[in-house]
Design an enzyme around this catalytic site. Structure first.
Site, short mmCIF file in Angstrom:
data_model
loop_
_atom_site.label_atom_id
_atom_site.label_comp_id
_atom_site.label_asym_id
_atom_site.label_seq_id
_atom_site.Cartn_x
_atom_site.Cartn_y
_atom_site.Cartn_z
N CYS A 82 0.83 -1.22 0.00
CA CYS A 82 0.00 0.00 0.00
C CYS A 82 0.86 1.26 0.00
O CYS A 82 0.39 2.33 -0.40
CB CYS A 82 -0.93 -0.01 1.21
SG CYS A 82 -2.14 -1.35 1.19
N ASN B 182 -0.55 -2.22 -7.43
CA ASN B 182 -0.59 -3.05 -6.23
C ASN B 182 -2.04 -3.21 -5.80
O ASN B 182 -2.68 -2.23 -5.41
CB ASN B 182 0.20 -2.42 -5.09
CG ASN B 182 -0.01 -3.19 -3.78
OD1 ASN B 182 0.47 -4.30 -3.62
ND2 ASN B 182 -0.75 -2.59 -2.85
N GLU B 183 -2.58 -4.42 -5.91
CA GLU B 183 -3.95 -4.72 -5.48
C GLU B 183 -4.97 -3.79 -6.14
O GLU B 183 -5.95 -3.38 -5.51
CB GLU B 183 -4.05 -4.65 -3.95
CG GLU B 183 -3.16 -5.64 -3.24
CD GLU B 183 -3.35 -5.67 -1.73
OE1 GLU B 183 -2.95 -6.66 -1.09
OE2 GLU B 183 -3.90 -4.69 -1.17
#
Length: 581
Positions: A16, A135-136
């Site tokens: 994150c 990312n994600e």
């Protein structure tokens, strides 16, 4: 300790941390993190709640990978941060930023950014070969940091490959809400990054997860995985064994699972923001969790060819999975960072009139309505009633104020053993059922949803042993089952090192019973053998700064006879057996 793992690659800067929160300025912007450290502006790391100097910046990450002998894997921002995004038709500056970063890392000293790298003390290129696009950022819900991911992926991929045609490109798939994420696009992708944070039982049950995965389309990179539910305090042996079984399954399917990386690595014990982490430290000491030693044992014992294993499970006939739900328990109400009201309507079709015992919070009763008036976390009010595990509970609840919704507590035995139906949890973004066993919490079901303030909701929970159904008003939210924190059994894999002729047998015993294993190599005569074991008296045992080697690998010499070897396999153990001709 990190170098001792001999990592093959190093994924950075996260996580994150790549995305940031609230604004694009809070994302990781690589160009602000290079050059003289005292001149770097730094930024507030909103995702994890502290300021970072960016003293470990883009160049330092690359240097660390080089020092470790690991290939750098760079994760880039695709114009999405927590809480917002750049429209997909305006993301060219983000693409340019990525290409500039790659020129800094890979360009020769005659290029603009290659010259800057040389000026900063590293004339030779760092040679990034792996890059992850986002990312994600590929959730089905576009509001969850996931706007137009496939369009973004294509724009980034095409721009990168145009300049670096040999780059290995990694794409995102759903990172939460499913155990079976899919790539739902015709766009070509080499590797998909799957993330799994689960309990020990989930990892052990997924030993064969990739055995039937489709071949021939793309590979898998399990970029983040760890037991984060039911792990104890710092990380238990039980957690590590679950991860070991999952790793053995990945190794067995290494034609599909090309790469894997445990996350996260480091934690400062003076300022913990996440648990568990495999290397934990203070100002003068460090220790590894059992998961650290699993990572090391697995990395130190890799063959070149998978061998077929025929295993007889000694526990199949003797271990029965008992019902998890207690035969007798209580029910109650709870809140988390919210003020809410509750009314119990009936149990098994009959009205009930019971008293409640507050465990935490500011509870008041008016007629049959109980109201909690504090914004503290985990405020509970438990009923003085005994309920069996075959029951239908009906109640209603209302959120009065605060960040989240309300909770129905059930299967309550004591403060360390209960379940709850959490409605409007996780910042009023999800509903879920969570199970607490010996103080360890794990989520067994989840669904996106929110609770409105000031509105009464009807709630029904139907339990039949371990089977659960839950309704919010007339909507069936969940139909699921309680799960054990551990999956008992014996798991075995074997590989051959073709360069040395050594056979490596991995045996994980997640059961509470020891057994004796007879390894039969069918004519492959063995002259010497040894076993390295990671075990402890209890599955819940863990390491700490005071006791750093409570769970620690120990090696012993074995005595093979021709092509057979008798081996004691302790309860709660990972056993790495090496057999040499």
């Amino acid at each position: 300790m990190l170098k001792a793992l001999h990592p093959k690659f190093f994924r950075f800067p996260g996580g994150c941390f790549v995305e940031g929160q609230n604004s694009p300025d809070n994302a990781f912007r690589w160009e602000r993190t290079i050059g003289p450290i005292e001149q770097r502006p730094g930024h507030w790391n909103v995702n994890w709640g502290y300021r970072t100097t960016d003293g470990i910046g883009f160049d330092e990450y690359l240097q660390l990978a080089e020092d470790l002998g690991a290939k750098p894997l760079y994760v880039v921002n695709v114009g999405i941060w927590h809480g917002g995004f750049t429209p997909v038709d305006s993301i060219q500056p983000w693409i340019d930023e990525t290409l500039n970063a790659l020129e800094y890392a890979n360009g020769d000293a005659t290029t603009k950014y290659g010259a800057l790298r040389a000026k900063n003390g590293h004339p030779a290129p760092y040679n990034i070969e792996y890059i992850e696009i986002g990312n994600e950022n590929n959730q089905d819900d576009p509001t969850q940091q996931s706007d137009n991911y496939y369009k973004r992926f294509k724009l980034f991929r095409d721009a990168i490959l145009a300049k670096y045609p040999n780059m290995h490109i990694i794409g995102n798939v759903m990172a939460w809400g499913t155990d079976d994420p899919k790539w739902k696009s015709a766009e070509s992708v080499e590797l998909l990054d799957e993330h799994y944070y689960r309990n020990p039982s989930w990892f052990a049950r997924n030993f064969n997860k990739y055995s039937n995965y489709p071949r021939g389309t793309h590979g898998i990179y399990v970029g983040e995985y760890a037991v984060t539910q039911g792990f104890g305090i710092n990380g238990s042996l039980n957690a590590a064994l679950g991860e070991a079984v999952f790793m053995m399954g990945m190794e067995n399917n290494s034609d599909v699972v090309k790469m894997a990386s445990y996350a996260p690595i480091f934690a400062n014990l003076n300022d913990l923001r996440w648990r568990p982490d495999m290397i934990q430290f203070n100002h003068k000491q460090a220790f590894g969790t059992p998961s650290y030693y699993v990572q090391k044992l697995m990395a130190d014992n890799i063959g070149t060819r998978i061998l077929k294993v025929n295993q007889h499970n000694p526990y199949a006939a003797t271990i029965e999975q008992n019902t998890i739900a207690p035969q007798k328990s209580s029910i109650g109400f709870a809140t988390w960072a919210a003020q809410s009201s509750f009314e119990l309507k009936e149990i098994n079709g009959k009205p009930v009139n019971i008293t409640f015992t507050p465990k935490k919070g500011q509870w008041q009763q008016t007629d049959n309505i109980y109201t909690q008036n504090s914004n503290e976390e985990e405020c509970q009010n438990i009923g003085n009633i005994t309920v069996g595990n075959n029951a239908t509970i009906k109640m209603r609840a209302r959120k009065n104020s605060g960040a989240e919704g309300f909770v129905l507590v059930f299967n309550y035995v004591d403060e360390n053993n209960y379940c709850w139906l959490n409605l409007g949890g996780w910042g009023n973004t999800q509903h879920g059922i969570e199970q607490i066993i010996n103080g360890d919490k794990m989520q067994i079901a989840a669904k996106n949803g929110k609770i409105e303030t000031g509105r009464w909701y009807d709630i029904t929970l139907q339990q039949n042993g371990d089977s659960l159904k839950a309704w919010l008003d007339n909507e069936l939210l969940f139909e699921t089952k309680l799960i054990p924190n551990t999956t008992q059994g014996l798991f075995t894999t074997a590989t051959l090192d073709e360069t040395t002729g050594k056979v490596i047998v991995k045996i994980a015993n997640t059961s509470s019973e020891a057994t004796t294993c007879s390894i039969n190599l069918n004519g492959y005569n063995v002259h010497t053998a040894n076993a390295t074991r990671l075990t402890a008296p209890k599955a819940t045992d863990e390491n700490s700064i005071e006791h750093p080697t409570r769970v620690y690998p120990v090696t012993e010499t074995l005595s093979p006879v021709n092509d057979k070897l008798e081996l004691h396999v302790p309860a709660y153990s990972l056993n790495i057996v090496t057999l040499n001709r």
